[in-house]
Scaffold this motif. Structure first.
Motif, PDB file in Angstrom:
ATOM      1  N   PHE A  99     -11.958  -4.260   1.570  1.00 50.81           N
ATOM      2  CA  PHE A  99     -10.683  -3.967   2.216  1.00 50.81           C
ATOM      3  C   PHE A  99     -10.029  -3.131   1.260  1.00 50.81           C
ATOM      4  CE2 PHE A  99      -6.276  -4.705   3.869  1.00 50.81           C
ATOM      5  CZ  PHE A  99      -6.490  -4.083   4.955  1.00 50.81           C
ATOM      6  N   ALA A 100     -10.080  -3.504  -0.106  1.00 50.49           N
ATOM      7  CA  ALA A 100      -9.289  -2.627  -1.277  1.00 50.49           C
ATOM      8  C   ALA A 100      -9.888  -1.397  -1.241  1.00 50.49           C
ATOM      9  CB  ALA A 100      -9.616  -3.618  -2.465  1.00 50.49           C
ATOM     10  N   ARG A 101     -11.460  -1.194  -1.233  1.00 46.81           N
ATOM     11  CA  ARG A 101     -11.935   0.161  -1.334  1.00 46.81           C
ATOM     12  C   ARG A 101     -11.612   1.019  -0.062  1.00 46.81           C
ATOM     13  NH1 ARG A 101     -15.908  -3.162  -3.280  1.00 46.81           N
ATOM     14  NH2 ARG A 101     -17.116  -3.668  -1.011  1.00 46.81           N
ATOM     15  N   SER A 102     -11.438   0.285   0.887  1.00 47.27           N
ATOM     16  CA  SER A 102     -11.054   0.965   2.218  1.00 47.27           C
ATOM     17  C   SER A 102      -9.648   1.605   2.009  1.00 47.27           C
ATOM     18  CB  SER A 102     -11.195   0.269   3.466  1.00 47.27           C
ATOM     19  OG  SER A 102      -9.932  -0.691   3.649  1.00 47.27           O
ATOM     20  N   LEU A 103      -8.754   1.119   1.142  1.00 48.76           N
ATOM     21  CA  LEU A 103      -7.307   1.426   1.013  1.00 48.76           C
ATOM     22  C   LEU A 103      -6.986   2.625   0.089  1.00 48.76           C
ATOM     23  CD1 LEU A 103      -5.633  -2.065   0.879  1.00 48.76           C
ATOM     24  CD2 LEU A 103      -5.633  -0.544   2.967  1.00 48.76           C
ATOM     25  N   HIS A 122      -3.634 -13.043   1.701  1.00 50.31           N
ATOM     26  CA  HIS A 122      -4.614 -12.430   1.592  1.00 50.31           C
ATOM     27  C   HIS A 122      -4.267 -10.908   0.883  1.00 50.31           C
ATOM     28  CE1 HIS A 122      -7.605 -14.458   4.420  1.00 50.31           C
ATOM     29  NE2 HIS A 122      -8.148 -14.513   3.212  1.00 50.31           N
ATOM     30  N   ALA A 123      -2.920 -10.556   1.084  1.00 49.45           N
ATOM     31  CA  ALA A 123      -2.162  -9.650   0.497  1.00 49.45           C
ATOM     32  C   ALA A 123      -2.129  -9.639  -1.276  1.00 49.45           C
ATOM     33  CB  ALA A 123      -0.850  -9.234   0.843  1.00 49.45           C
ATOM     34  N   ARG A 124      -1.822 -11.014  -1.298  1.00 51.77           N
ATOM     35  CA  ARG A 124      -1.470 -11.420  -2.499  1.00 51.77           C
ATOM     36  C   ARG A 124      -2.749 -11.417  -3.540  1.00 51.77           C
ATOM     37  NH1 ARG A 124       1.714 -16.834  -1.181  1.00 51.77           N
ATOM     38  NH2 ARG A 124       3.843 -15.906  -1.446  1.00 51.77           N
ATOM     39  N   LYS A 125      -3.875 -11.808  -2.895  1.00 52.77           N
ATOM     40  CA  LYS A 125      -5.159 -11.709  -3.457  1.00 52.77           C
ATOM     41  C   LYS A 125      -5.528 -10.272  -3.627  1.00 52.77           C
ATOM     42  CE  LYS A 125      -7.090 -16.134  -2.369  1.00 52.77           C
ATOM     43  NZ  LYS A 125      -8.256 -16.797  -1.765  1.00 52.77           N
ATOM     44  N   LEU A 126      -5.307  -9.275  -2.964  1.00 50.36           N
ATOM     45  CA  LEU A 126      -5.446  -7.852  -2.745  1.00 50.36           C
ATOM     46  C   LEU A 126      -4.635  -6.947  -3.796  1.00 50.36           C
ATOM     47  CD1 LEU A 126      -7.204  -6.036  -0.907  1.00 50.36           C
ATOM     48  CD2 LEU A 126      -5.201  -5.658   0.580  1.00 50.36           C
ATOM     49  N   LEU A 127      -3.701  -7.447  -4.246  1.00 52.12           N
ATOM     50  CA  LEU A 127      -2.703  -6.668  -5.033  1.00 52.12           C
ATOM     51  C   LEU A 127      -3.323  -6.553  -6.487  1.00 52.12           C
ATOM     52  CD1 LEU A 127       0.735  -8.068  -4.326  1.00 52.12           C
ATOM     53  CD2 LEU A 127      -0.075  -6.039  -3.623  1.00 52.12           C
ATOM     54  N   ASP A 128      -3.948  -7.303  -6.896  1.00 54.23           N
ATOM     55  CA  ASP A 128      -4.558  -6.971  -8.251  1.00 54.23           C
ATOM     56  C   ASP A 128      -6.036  -6.209  -8.135  1.00 54.23           C
ATOM     57  OD1 ASP A 128      -2.837  -8.837  -9.538  1.00 54.23           O
ATOM     58  OD2 ASP A 128      -4.238 -10.596  -9.265  1.00 54.23           O
ATOM     59  N   ARG A 129      -6.256  -6.097  -6.832  1.00 55.49           N
ATOM     60  CA  ARG A 129      -7.700  -5.249  -6.884  1.00 55.49           C
ATOM     61  C   ARG A 129      -7.338  -3.683  -6.443  1.00 55.49           C
ATOM     62  NH1 ARG A 129     -11.912  -8.882  -4.569  1.00 55.49           N
ATOM     63  NH2 ARG A 129     -11.131 -11.085  -4.939  1.00 55.49           N
ATOM     64  N   PRO A 131      -5.096   0.231  -7.023  1.00 55.09           N
ATOM     65  CA  PRO A 131      -4.111   0.764  -8.041  1.00 55.09           C
ATOM     66  C   PRO A 131      -2.632   0.609  -7.712  1.00 55.09           C
ATOM     67  CG  PRO A 131      -5.760   2.250  -6.973  1.00 55.09           C
ATOM     68  CD  PRO A 131      -5.949   0.907  -6.224  1.00 55.09           C
ATOM     69  N   ASP A 132      -1.975   0.867  -8.567  1.00 44.97           N
ATOM     70  CA  ASP A 132      -0.439   0.562  -8.398  1.00 44.97           C
ATOM     71  C   ASP A 132       0.224   1.172  -7.057  1.00 44.97           C
ATOM     72  OD1 ASP A 132      -0.513  -1.051 -10.605  1.00 44.97           O
ATOM     73  OD2 ASP A 132       0.435   0.578 -11.747  1.00 44.97           O
ATOM     74  N   ARG A 133      -0.440   2.605  -7.012  1.00 37.96           N
ATOM     75  CA  ARG A 133       0.267   3.518  -5.793  1.00 37.96           C
ATOM     76  C   ARG A 133      -0.110   2.617  -4.526  1.00 37.96           C
ATOM     77  NH1 ARG A 133      -2.393   6.117  -2.088  1.00 37.96           N
ATOM     78  NH2 ARG A 133      -4.184   6.153  -3.389  1.00 37.96           N
ATOM     79  N   VAL A 134      -1.316   2.050  -4.242  1.00 38.16           N
ATOM     80  CA  VAL A 134      -1.636   1.444  -3.105  1.00 38.16           C
ATOM     81  C   VAL A 134      -0.893  -0.036  -3.128  1.00 38.16           C
ATOM     82  CG1 VAL A 134      -3.717   0.285  -1.901  1.00 38.16           C
ATOM     83  CG2 VAL A 134      -3.792   2.573  -3.023  1.00 38.16           C
ATOM     84  N   ARG A 135      -0.872  -0.449  -4.225  1.00 38.19           N
ATOM     85  CA  ARG A 135      -0.136  -1.725  -4.382  1.00 38.19           C
ATOM     86  C   ARG A 135       1.330  -1.632  -3.771  1.00 38.19           C
ATOM     87  NH1 ARG A 135       3.185  -4.845  -7.855  1.00 38.19           N
ATOM     88  NH2 ARG A 135       2.706  -6.893  -8.342  1.00 38.19           N
ATOM     89  N   ASP A 136       1.996  -0.618  -4.286  1.00 35.69           N
ATOM     90  CA  ASP A 136       3.273  -0.354  -4.045  1.00 35.69           C
ATOM     91  C   ASP A 136       3.313  -0.356  -2.328  1.00 35.69           C
ATOM     92  OD1 ASP A 136       3.951  -0.655  -6.510  1.00 35.69           O
ATOM     93  OD2 ASP A 136       4.342   1.558  -6.661  1.00 35.69           O
ATOM     94  N   GLU A 137       2.243   0.382  -1.803  1.00 32.90           N
ATOM     95  CA  GLU A 137       2.372   0.613  -0.183  1.00 32.90           C
ATOM     96  C   GLU A 137       2.128  -0.687   0.450  1.00 32.90           C
ATOM     97  OE1 GLU A 137       3.107   3.249   1.397  1.00 32.90           O
ATOM     98  OE2 GLU A 137       3.444   4.403  -0.509  1.00 32.90           O
ATOM     99  N   ILE A 138       1.323  -1.433  -0.214  1.00 36.05           N
ATOM    100  CA  ILE A 138       1.000  -2.935   0.538  1.00 36.05           C
ATOM    101  C   ILE A 138       2.260  -3.727   0.685  1.00 36.05           C
ATOM    102  CG2 ILE A 138      -0.210  -5.101   0.245  1.00 36.05           C
ATOM    103  CD1 ILE A 138      -2.587  -3.349  -1.030  1.00 36.05           C
TER     104      ILE A 138
END
Length: 188
Positions: A99-103, A122-129, A131-138
């Motif tokens: 999922f992280a790669r797909s984002l 799952h979002a919490r687990k995803l945030l460290d995986r 980039p910051d730009r994608v993290r902000d969008e999540i």
């Protein structure tokens, strides 16, 4: 019945897509308990023992329970080292990576922003995986979902006080968003 979630065919919310990680893990878990690998089932947690007893063929369940009876008094058997839980945790790691790669693809990120599709655990687990730009969008997508759920739950609360009890899937969607899908023991 108070608290029951009525189901309908159509979405009632802008963000109506269930968590893609939870959905995949539920399918994986169902496959593990319907077609159990008996070697992996020497030790099962409470949830998976009962799920196996409820869903698998009686002969298979009896064999697994007999195998488990060989270990209950030995130190390595605690019920905490559940073979199904371990398999699900490995699958969760794999799905989070996918999922992280797909984002990284703009269309996947847009879909997440428009339709949801991830629960808070799952979002919490995803945030460290990501980039910051994608993290902000999540985080922005989650914040939008929180605002929407607050609005819908407030409306439901007011309607319930007025005697109206129909709320198409809202309680289940809110619960899944907050704590993951029912029947999944997501470790933080």
């Amino acid at each position: 019945m108070a608290g029951r979630d009525e189901q309908t065919d159509g979405p009632t919310s802008f963000h109506d897509e269930p968590c893609v990680i939870c959905r995949g893990l539920k399918e994986f878990q169902s496959g593990r308990t319907f077609n159990p690998n008996q070697q992996a089932l020497k030790s099962l947690c409470n949830l998976h023992t009962w799920l196996l007893a409820k869903t698998a063929e009686a002969g298979t369940v009896a064999e697994v329970l007999l195998q488990m009876l060989e270990y209950p008094l030995k130190e390595e058997w605690t019920g905490a080292n559940c073979g199904v839980c371990a398999s699900i945790a490995e699958e969760e790691e794999r799905k989070l990576g996918e999922f992280a790669r797909s984002l990284g693809k703009p269309e996947s990120l847009l879909r997440l922003q428009e339709r949801g599709g991830i629960c808070i655990p799952h979002a919490r687990k995803l945030l460290d995986r990501v980039p910051d730009r994608v993290r902000d969008e999540i985080i922005l997508a989650l914040q939008k979902r929180v605002v929407e759920l607050r609005r819908e739950l407030t409306t439901l609360s007011r309607s319930a006080k007025a005697g109206e009890t129909i709320h198409p899937g809202l309680l289940g969607r809110a619960a899944e968003f907050l704590v993951a899908n029912r029947g999944l023991d997501i470790k933080r």
